[in-house]
Design an enzyme around this catalytic site. Structure first.
Site, PDB file in Angstrom:
ATOM      1  N   SER A 132       0.842  -1.199   0.000  1.00 23.64           N
ATOM      2  CA  SER A 132       0.000   0.000   0.000  1.00 23.64           C
ATOM      3  C   SER A 132       0.877   1.248   0.000  1.00 23.64           C
ATOM      4  CB  SER A 132      -0.919   0.008   1.224  1.00 23.64           C
ATOM      5  OG  SER A 132      -0.177   0.302   2.400  1.00 23.64           O
ATOM      6  N   LYS A 162       0.631  -0.783  15.000  1.00 26.86           N
ATOM      7  CA  LYS A 162      -0.689  -1.200  15.481  1.00 26.86           C
ATOM      8  C   LYS A 162      -1.199  -2.452  14.764  1.00 26.86           C
ATOM      9  CE  LYS A 162      -3.444   1.903  12.541  1.00 26.86           C
ATOM     10  NZ  LYS A 162      -4.457   2.978  12.558  1.00 26.86           N
ATOM     11  N   ASP A 163      -0.533  -2.853  13.667  1.00 25.09           N
ATOM     12  CA  ASP A 163      -0.932  -4.066  12.944  1.00 25.09           C
ATOM     13  C   ASP A 163      -0.229  -5.315  13.442  1.00 25.09           C
ATOM     14  OD1 ASP A 163      -2.638  -2.647  11.291  1.00 25.09           O
ATOM     15  OD2 ASP A 163      -1.155  -2.420   9.683  1.00 25.09           O
ATOM     16  N   SER A 191     -12.327  -0.405  12.315  1.00 29.82           N
ATOM     17  CA  SER A 191     -11.773  -0.528  13.659  1.00 29.82           C
ATOM     18  C   SER A 191     -12.873  -0.616  14.706  1.00 29.82           C
ATOM     19  CB  SER A 191     -10.888   0.686  13.951  1.00 29.82           C
ATOM     20  OG  SER A 191     -10.622   0.825  15.326  1.00 29.82           O
ATOM     21  N   ARG A 196     -12.317  -0.375  17.840  1.00 29.83           N
ATOM     22  CA  ARG A 196     -11.996   0.685  18.804  1.00 29.83           C
ATOM     23  C   ARG A 196     -12.630   2.005  18.389  1.00 29.83           C
ATOM     24  NH1 ARG A 196      -8.744   4.922  18.414  1.00 29.83           N
ATOM     25  NH2 ARG A 196      -7.954   4.161  16.421  1.00 29.83           N
ATOM     26  N   ARG A 197     -12.423   2.384  17.121  1.00 31.97           N
ATOM     27  CA  ARG A 197     -13.003   3.641  16.651  1.00 31.97           C
ATOM     28  C   ARG A 197     -14.527   3.583  16.686  1.00 31.97           C
ATOM     29  NH1 ARG A 197      -8.620   3.818  11.960  1.00 31.97           N
ATOM     30  NH2 ARG A 197      -7.089   5.217  12.921  1.00 31.97           N
ATOM     31  N   ARG A 212     -13.287  -1.036   4.653  1.00 27.75           N
ATOM     32  CA  ARG A 212     -11.933  -1.569   4.545  1.00 27.75           C
ATOM     33  C   ARG A 212     -11.227  -0.909   3.373  1.00 27.75           C
ATOM     34  NH1 ARG A 212     -10.556  -6.645   5.909  1.00 27.75           N
ATOM     35  NH2 ARG A 212      -8.506  -5.863   5.333  1.00 27.75           N
ATOM     36  N   VAL A 242      -5.902   4.027   2.573  1.00 24.08           N
ATOM     37  CA  VAL A 242      -6.359   5.388   2.885  1.00 24.08           C
ATOM     38  C   VAL A 242      -7.093   6.008   1.706  1.00 24.08           C
ATOM     39  CG1 VAL A 242      -5.559   7.738   3.369  1.00 24.08           C
ATOM     40  CG2 VAL A 242      -4.588   5.804   4.629  1.00 24.08           C
ATOM     41  N   ARG A 280     -10.637   4.642   1.235  1.00 21.11           N
ATOM     42  CA  ARG A 280     -11.599   5.108   2.235  1.00 21.11           C
ATOM     43  C   ARG A 280     -11.998   6.557   1.980  1.00 21.11           C
ATOM     44  NH1 ARG A 280      -9.587   2.107   7.845  1.00 21.11           N
ATOM     45  NH2 ARG A 280      -8.512   0.392   6.804  1.00 21.11           N
ATOM     46  N   CYS A 331      -8.314  -8.116  17.535  1.00 20.21           N
ATOM     47  CA  CYS A 331      -9.259  -7.262  16.808  1.00 20.21           C
ATOM     48  C   CYS A 331     -10.690  -7.500  17.263  1.00 20.21           C
ATOM     49  CB  CYS A 331      -9.141  -7.525  15.303  1.00 20.21           C
ATOM     50  SG  CYS A 331      -7.620  -6.915  14.580  1.00 20.21           S
TER      51      CYS A 331
END
Length: 314
Positions: free
Chosen positions: A20, A92-93, A138, A140-141, A158, A161, A164, A251
């Protein structure tokens, strides 16, 4: 200032990365830092783009497909079989448990850890109308968003960047949430409608940090990484990752955590939520930097004991 080592004594290195635009930015940043440390041309350090399971699965949440290790599995296999010497990941991955023989050898200096809100229209969370559709991958988000705006609809979004952002511009979603660090690294910080304050949106463990993974027994590569590794980021991530591991983080549970280093003290703020954001437990503790990992473990254990069952998916 780091003294350059003659190129003749520098190890030959191959870096593994996802393909990416953001992953490539991170890999090139590590490559350039290593090249500068050894006084050699960047193109003498090779990059191998490796397609991961997480890149291939786009139709469902990672929690349904096997967790965050899906973004690192194939790259770690390349490390273990010697095709590459080091791997570069978004911290974070990276799963809390690594394959035997591998470890995180260091991190680049951490970028801004906050989340950015991207809207089709408006300049803040309060500008979203009731029932507006916000996309994120996410948990969390999603949980933190639902905690503040339970009236919103949250759908799975998904992709990288650019994908999205395009789905917000195209009207499929009225907003989305992305890491400010990623936007900034891609020259897209101007796309942020608002930067979300840490008091309301604590980041994911490792957000904003670039992690470098290699074989434990590879002394030359470990020594090379040590020349560019950021000490403060390493201390913070030791606390955060220990915190996540103590919570059995994956996750499947909305977990946030942020450690900061000031002098000889590391402070850790942690949060675990139920998926709808209604139940939550928080921690805010400090310790000497030498005890960063212990702080994370003990804070996670305490939070696990006090969190509502719904917040832990029980």
């Amino acid at each position: 200032m780091t003294q350059a080592i003659p190129a003749s004594s520098a190890p030959r290195l191959a870096i593994g990365t996802r393909g990416s635009p953001l992953a490539l930015w991170q890999a090139y940043a590590v490559r350039d830092a290593l090249a500068a440390a050894f006084g050699r041309a960047p193109d003498t350090i090779s990059l191998e783009v490796i397609r991961t399971s997480g890149d291939q699965i786009q139709d469902r949440a990672l929690s349904e497909a096997g967790g965050k290790g899906l973004f690192t599995k194939e790259i770690e296999e390349a490390l273990l079989d010697g095709r590459i010497d080091l791997a570069v990941h978004s911290a974070k991955d990276v799963a809390t448990v690594l394959p035997d023989g591998l470890h995180l050898a260091g991190y680049l200096p951490r970028a801004d850890v906050r989340d950015a809100l991207i809207l089709a229209e408006g300049a803040g969370l309060s500008d979203l109308p009731s029932g507006a559709r916000v996309g994120t991958a996410s948990l969390r988000r999603e949980a933190q968003l639902r905690r503040l705006r339970p009236d919103l609809q949250v759908g799975l979004l998904r992709g990288n960047v650019q994908t999205r952002l395009a789905k917000v511009r195209g009207g499929e979603f009225q907003g989305t949430l992305l890491a400010l660090a990623g936007l900034t690294r891609l020259g897209l910080a101007h796309e942020a409608s608002a930067i979300l304050p840490l008091d309301h949106f604590l980041p994911a463990v490792g957000q904003g940090a670039v992690a470098i993974e290699c074989r434990v027994a590879d002394e030359a590569t470990n020594a090379a990484i040590a020349r560019i590794a950021c000490r403060a980021t390493g201390i913070a991530l030791a606390a955060e990752r220990a915190f996540l591991a103590a919570l059995d983080g994956s996750c499947r549970t909305p977990i946030a955590g942020l450690a900061t280093v000031e002098g000889d003290i590391v402070r850790l703020r942690g949060l675990v939520l139920s998926p709808d954001g209604r139940d939550a437990a928080e921690a805010d503790e400090s310790a000497p930097v030498a005890d960063a990992a212990r702080l994370g473990t003990e804070s996670g254990v305490r939070l696990r004991g006090s969190a509502p069952a719904r917040a832990l998916g029980l």
